[in-house]
Design a protein around this motif. Structure first.
Motif, short mmCIF file in Angstrom:
data_model
loop_
_atom_site.label_atom_id
_atom_site.label_comp_id
_atom_site.label_asym_id
_atom_site.label_seq_id
_atom_site.Cartn_x
_atom_site.Cartn_y
_atom_site.Cartn_z
N GLU A 140 0.47 -1.60 -0.29
CA GLU A 140 0.03 -0.27 -0.25
C GLU A 140 0.95 1.87 -0.31
O GLU A 140 2.09 1.38 0.17
CB GLU A 140 -1.24 0.05 1.57
CG GLU A 140 -2.14 -1.89 1.12
CD GLU A 140 -2.97 -0.71 2.27
OE1 GLU A 140 -2.67 -0.45 3.11
OE2 GLU A 140 -3.24 -2.42 2.86
N GLU A 195 -4.27 5.05 -0.49
CA GLU A 195 -4.11 5.59 -1.96
C GLU A 195 -4.02 4.77 -3.35
O GLU A 195 -4.77 4.05 -4.23
CB GLU A 195 -3.30 6.92 -2.14
CG GLU A 195 -4.05 8.29 -1.91
CD GLU A 195 -3.90 8.04 0.47
OE1 GLU A 195 -2.51 7.42 0.01
OE2 GLU A 195 -4.27 8.33 0.91
N VAL A 196 -3.23 3.91 -2.97
CA VAL A 196 -2.74 3.17 -4.25
C VAL A 196 -2.62 1.81 -3.58
O VAL A 196 -1.17 1.42 -2.58
CB VAL A 196 -1.89 3.73 -5.03
CG1 VAL A 196 -1.10 2.39 -6.16
CG2 VAL A 196 -2.16 4.79 -5.82
N VAL A 237 -3.90 -3.85 -9.44
CA VAL A 237 -3.74 -2.37 -8.78
C VAL A 237 -4.94 -1.73 -9.12
O VAL A 237 -5.53 -1.33 -9.38
CB VAL A 237 -2.74 -1.38 -9.72
CG1 VAL A 237 -2.59 0.18 -8.98
CG2 VAL A 237 -1.08 -2.16 -9.63
N ILE A 271 -6.51 1.64 -7.19
CA ILE A 271 -7.09 3.90 -6.94
C ILE A 271 -8.19 3.51 -6.08
O ILE A 271 -8.90 3.68 -6.50
CB ILE A 271 -6.06 4.33 -7.70
CG1 ILE A 271 -5.26 4.18 -9.34
CG2 ILE A 271 -6.06 6.07 -7.89
CD1 ILE A 271 -4.21 5.09 -9.96
N THR A 301 -9.26 -1.04 -1.59
CA THR A 301 -7.73 -1.96 -2.02
C THR A 301 -8.05 -3.39 -2.13
O THR A 301 -7.80 -4.52 -1.97
CB THR A 301 -7.56 -1.78 -0.13
OG1 THR A 301 -8.66 -1.94 0.87
CG2 THR A 301 -7.31 -0.60 0.60
N LEU A 307 -5.98 -2.65 -13.52
CA LEU A 307 -5.75 -1.31 -13.35
C LEU A 307 -8.04 -1.34 -12.33
O LEU A 307 -8.51 -1.31 -13.46
CB LEU A 307 -5.68 -0.63 -14.07
CG LEU A 307 -5.80 0.86 -13.89
CD1 LEU A 307 -5.03 1.08 -12.09
CD2 LEU A 307 -5.16 1.40 -14.56
N VAL A 362 -9.99 2.04 -10.65
CA VAL A 362 -9.78 3.79 -10.13
C VAL A 362 -11.10 3.46 -9.55
O VAL A 362 -12.01 3.14 -10.48
CB VAL A 362 -9.37 4.47 -11.34
CG1 VAL A 362 -9.54 5.51 -10.61
CG2 VAL A 362 -7.98 4.13 -12.12
#
Length: 198
Positions: free
Chosen positions: A12, A22-23, A31, A33, A36, A42, A44
């Protein structure tokens, strides 16, 4: 700061001591953003109903107005802003799904809306409200009440250009696909009207 959580094996990245990640990079290499628990490579995420979650740009990204949205691609390049390519023989290039009642698809330019598929599936070319046309003929609406408009059917000079009317779909060009038709013969330069029984 950088934090490794052993409870869920996440890497993290935190900012300013907030204690909220945050990431996140999880054990699958996903990943996240704003989340969690990323479900894809990816993810977001923001709060429900929020916009400006994702942008790719080589110029300033808008914060309001016609170009503003949940995902934004903005460029000053002469190339396509977005190019989607599928190399699979059964691949599908693009699907836009709208679960609401508004337009499913809209192409706009600075001069106004150019192409729209509304919530009922009506298509407008040069017309942003195709559903406002006569209900028996609003599936495709071309043009508006400003200026001259038209449709061109372009064919090879030794073939026909045609408009077919049908009440049944056929997998070939059998009678069911042209119970009524208007056609133009480019080889001999004449127009004809007919039916499948004529």
């Amino acid at each position: 700061w950088l934090l490794y959580t052993h409870t869920n094996d996440n890497l993290e990245f935190n900012y300013n001591g907030s204690g909220n990640a945050e990431v996140v990079v999880d054990t699958s290499g996903n990943v996240g953003i704003g989340t969690t628990s990323p479900e894809s490579k990816l993810a977001v995420k923001g709060s429900s109903g929020s916009a400006d979650l994702f942008s790719i740009s080589d110029v300033t990204v808008p914060t309001s107005g016609a170009e503003y949205g949940t995902a934004m691609i903005k460029t000053n390049s002469t190339e396509y802003a977005l190019n989607i390519t599928s190399y699979n023989a059964n691949g599908k290039g693009l699907r836009i799904y709208n679960n609401g009642g508004q337009n499913a698809f809209l192409i706009s330019q600075s001069g106004g809306d150019r192409f729209v598929v509304d919530g009922s599936g009506n298509v407008g070319i040069g017309n942003s409200t195709p559903g406002s046309a006569y209900s028996y003929a609003d599936d495709l609406v071309v043009g508006n009440t400003t200026g001259a408009h038209g449709i061109s059917i372009v064919s090879q000079d030794n073939t026909n250009g045609a408009l077919h009317f049908t009440d049944a779909l056929a997998n070939d060009d059998g009678a069911a696909s042209y119970v009524g038709y208007v056609a133009y013969n480019h080889a001999s330069n004449y127009m004809f009207f007919g039916t499948s029984s004529a």
